[in-house]
Write a protein that holds these residues in place. Structure first.
Motif, short mmCIF file in Angstrom:
data_model
loop_
_atom_site.label_atom_id
_atom_site.label_comp_id
_atom_site.label_asym_id
_atom_site.label_seq_id
_atom_site.Cartn_x
_atom_site.Cartn_y
_atom_site.Cartn_z
N PRO A 36 0.80 -1.24 0.00
CA PRO A 36 0.00 0.00 0.00
C PRO A 36 0.82 1.28 0.00
O PRO A 36 0.47 2.25 -0.69
N TRP A 37 1.89 1.34 0.76
CA TRP A 37 2.74 2.53 0.79
C TRP A 37 4.17 2.21 0.35
O TRP A 37 5.12 2.86 0.76
N GLY A 38 4.30 1.20 -0.50
CA GLY A 38 5.61 0.86 -1.02
C GLY A 38 6.58 0.44 0.08
O GLY A 38 6.21 -0.29 1.00
N LEU A 39 7.79 0.93 -0.02
CA LEU A 39 8.82 0.58 0.96
C LEU A 39 8.52 1.13 2.34
O LEU A 39 9.09 0.66 3.33
N ASP A 40 7.65 2.11 2.42
CA ASP A 40 7.33 2.71 3.71
C ASP A 40 6.16 2.00 4.42
O ASP A 40 5.71 2.44 5.47
N THR A 41 5.69 0.90 3.85
CA THR A 41 4.60 0.14 4.47
C THR A 41 5.12 -0.64 5.67
O THR A 41 6.15 -1.32 5.58
N ARG A 42 4.42 -0.52 6.79
CA ARG A 42 4.77 -1.32 7.97
C ARG A 42 4.28 -2.74 7.74
O ARG A 42 3.12 -2.96 7.40
N ILE A 43 5.17 -3.70 7.94
CA ILE A 43 4.83 -5.07 7.59
C ILE A 43 4.39 -5.89 8.79
O ILE A 43 4.10 -7.08 8.66
N GLY A 44 4.33 -5.29 9.97
CA GLY A 44 3.80 -6.00 11.13
C GLY A 44 4.84 -6.85 11.82
O GLY A 44 5.88 -7.19 11.25
N GLU A 45 4.54 -7.21 13.06
CA GLU A 45 5.47 -8.00 13.86
C GLU A 45 5.73 -9.35 13.21
O GLU A 45 4.81 -10.04 12.77
N GLN A 46 7.03 -9.73 13.14
CA GLN A 46 7.49 -10.98 12.53
C GLN A 46 7.12 -11.06 11.04
O GLN A 46 7.22 -12.12 10.43
N GLY A 47 6.70 -9.93 10.44
CA GLY A 47 6.37 -9.93 9.02
C GLY A 47 5.21 -10.82 8.67
O GLY A 47 5.13 -11.38 7.57
N MET A 48 4.26 -10.96 9.62
CA MET A 48 3.15 -11.89 9.42
C MET A 48 2.21 -11.47 8.30
O MET A 48 1.40 -12.27 7.83
N SER A 49 2.31 -10.22 7.86
CA SER A 49 1.46 -9.80 6.75
C SER A 49 2.01 -10.26 5.41
O SER A 49 1.37 -10.07 4.38
#
Length: 604
Positions: free
Chosen positions: A484-497
């Motif tokens: 959604p926001w490219g490289l600035d997207t937060r991917i969540g704890e442990q990258g679970m998204s």
């Protein structure tokens, strides 16, 4: 110039650990006393705080004496101007008391919060310095409990409990002396009542300390259950084990509740006796005072002042139970924190830095054994990797491949032999320098609750956009641009998204971006589909040129990235050669790759 949090963290990483107390049996006060170094920067504030608090206590003692002067003076003599004057003095004393209370609380907050932050920074830095073996033996909830709950307990004691423990003892002593001076028969009764209070405090101390430690340990167990359940939520749901995990959590929470209730019962009995003793003493004093006043041996003003002063002792005496409980909690918390600070740092900085690193890697008679294990995981490992050469490490499950690769960046240290880069033992290199030379991408990648860019540049924050794009292309991780926001997207704890393959590709790009001299790929391509794996391998062939590489391989296609192959069996390297040589001459190697390869076609 103000000091940034990164400067403080760097200082904490370099800071020497606190000197441990000589005996763990004396850890109660000794552990708490060790943290005095964190209070030194705020020493002037604590001195001011203590003086202000002392003045506030003095004001509280003066107020009953003013009341006695009013009753025996203007009230008894109908002196209206004197009554106004002393009333104004009493009002001024009340205002001063309120101002002193505000100043004390403001100053103590600055000092104790600063000390707590300093301890927390050092504790976090200590956790970073400790080896992986330490973290494998500790539940994360226990560590979290120490970093958060125990430090807060210590802060509350330093900011409130310790101060009022001293002030209350001083107030009880001074007021008792004043009461004896006013009318000694009643004063002696008050002094004698202190004896059972002291006895109760001594009897209660040991039981409370035991319960307090048990509660803090069980709180860590509950925190571990919550963290494990959140991180493993997909597994729990997939296997339908929600009720089972809830039952385990309920058991721990119930055990914590039972221990807490036991402590409440202990404290309630203690505080009840502390409340009863002043009440019984007050009844005795009232009887003696009434008799003395009736016989004109005591003025009415003195009796009122005596009773008022004695009533001012009820809270300090009753609060002794609360304050001593807080003291025991703080000492137990300090002891638990010191368990982390005292843990041995087996992996420490070396003195050397390589001026022009080439990346020549050599394992010489390497052995490794986990702490408290009976057998070596690795033994007699010998392997030489020339600068720019890539070696595929092949072996069955449990043969020690991941352990061997962890020794390169000193995620663990050898227990025998040596690992060298350009002829220098990795234990002689500065850790920061070594880990700038060696980059590792793991099979189970760890991503943090931050943006994709921050995860990507974790090992090299100064990377340019062009370098980031190149690393993403090599790892086939361009999917981050579609977030959604490219490289600035937060991917969540442990990258679970992200999917498993996406997490692996992002972790691989992170390793490539550091531009290491030695690149370790610990089965990094295991979660990729065949098409993506082929693209990544094609790009890695370009990246591995000029870079010393160790590739843990389970797939035959991954082996083709390497110049030679090392076969690891039962904790040691048994064969080294090219892919074709091992296929032709080593049946164990053919068996390991049989699921993916047609050996005859490959030899042809």
């Amino acid at each position: 110039m103000s000091t940034s949090v990164w400067d403080l963290y760097g200082d904490a990483l370099q800071r020497q650990p606190l000197v441990a107390p000589p005996s763990r049996r004396r850890a109660a006060w000794a552990s708490l006393w060790r943290f005095r170094t964190y209070l030194r920067p705020y020493a002037s504030r604590f001195v001011i705080m203590f003086v202000v608090a002392l003045l506030g206590t003095g004001v509280g003692i003066v107020t009953p004496l003013i009341a006695r002067a009013i009753i025996d003076g203007p009230v008894a003599n109908s002196d209206r101007p004197g009554l106004y004057a002393l009333g104004a003095l009493a009002l001024a004393v009340g205002i001063v008391d309120a101002v002193l209370t505000f100043v004390r609380r403001w100053i103590v907050s600055i000092g104790t919060l600063g000390a707590e932050t300093g301890i927390r920074l050092d504790l976090y830095a200590k956790l970073q310095r400790l080896p992986l073996g330490f973290h494998g033996q500790w539940d994360s909830g226990q560590l979290l409990s120490r970093v958060m709950n125990d430090l807060s307990t210590m802060r509350r004691f330093l900011g409130f409990g310790l101060l009022f423990l001293i002030l209350n003892v001083l107030q009880i002593t001074v007021v008792t002396i004043l009461l004896i001076g006013m009318y000694w028969p009643m004063g002696v009764v008050v002094a004698v009542s202190a004896v059972p209070v002291v006895a109760l405090c001594l009897l209660n101390e040991r039981a409370y300390t035991r319960l307090s430690r048990r509660i803090q340990d069980q709180t860590g167990d509950v925190a571990s259950s919550v963290e494990e359940s959140v991180q493993g939520l997909r597994v729990i749901k997939a296997f339908g084990r929600g009720r089972h995990m809830f039952a385990e959590f309920d058991e721990r929470a119930t055990r914590l509740r039972a221990t807490a209730l036991e402590r409440v019962r202990n404290v309630s009995r203690f505080w009840t006796f502390l409340e009863v003793i002043p009440t019984v003493t007050l009844i005795a004093v009232l009887a003696i005072g009434a008799l003395a006043a009736a016989q004109d041996r005591l003025t009415l003003g003195t009796l009122v002042a005596f009773i008022t002063l004695m009533l001012s002792l009820i809270w300090p005496v009753a609060a002794l139970g609360f304050l001593l409980s807080m003291t025991q909690d703080a000492m137990t918390a300090a002891d638990r924190v010191c368990e982390i600070l005292d843990a041995p740092e087996t992996i420490v900085d070396g003195p050397r830095v390589l001026d022009a690193p080439r990346g020549a890697l050599r394992f010489t008679d390497v052995a490794f054994r986990f702490p408290d294990a009976d057998d070596d995981v690795l033994h007699g490992v010998n392997l030489t990797v020339a600068p720019g050469e890539t070696v595929a490490l092949v072996g069955g499950t449990g043969s020690g491949k991941s352990t061997l690769t962890a020794l390169v960046a000193r995620l663990a240290d050898v227990t025998a032999g040596s690992v060298t880069i350009d002829g220098v033992d990795v234990r002689d290199l500065k850790l920061a320098h070594l880990r700038s030379l060696v980059a590792t991408a793991f099979e189970d990648p760890t991503l943090f609750s931050m943006s994709a860019r921050e995860n990507l540049t974790l090992g090299r924050p100064d990377a340019t956009e062009a370098e980031i794009d190149q690393a993403l292309e090599v790892a086939q991780a361009q999917f981050v641009h579609d977030l959604p926001w490219g490289l600035d997207t937060r991917i969540g704890e442990q990258g679970m998204s992200l999917s498993g393959g996406q997490r692996q590709r992002l972790a691989l790009a992170r390793a490539i971006l550091t531009r290491p001299r030695v690149l370790v790929l610990d089965d990094t391509l295991s979660a990729l589909d065949i098409h993506t794996e082929a693209l990544v391998e094609e790009a890695l062939r370009r990246v591995l040129v000029g870079v010393t590489g160790i590739v843990v391989a389970h797939r035959a296609s991954t082996v083709l990235l390497a110049d030679k192959v090392a076969l690891l069996e039962s904790g040691t390297i048994t064969h080294v050669g090219t892919h074709a040589e091992l296929l032709a001459g080593v049946p164990e190697y053919r068996e390991l790759l049989s699921a993916d390869f047609d050996a005859e076609a490959e030899l042809a």
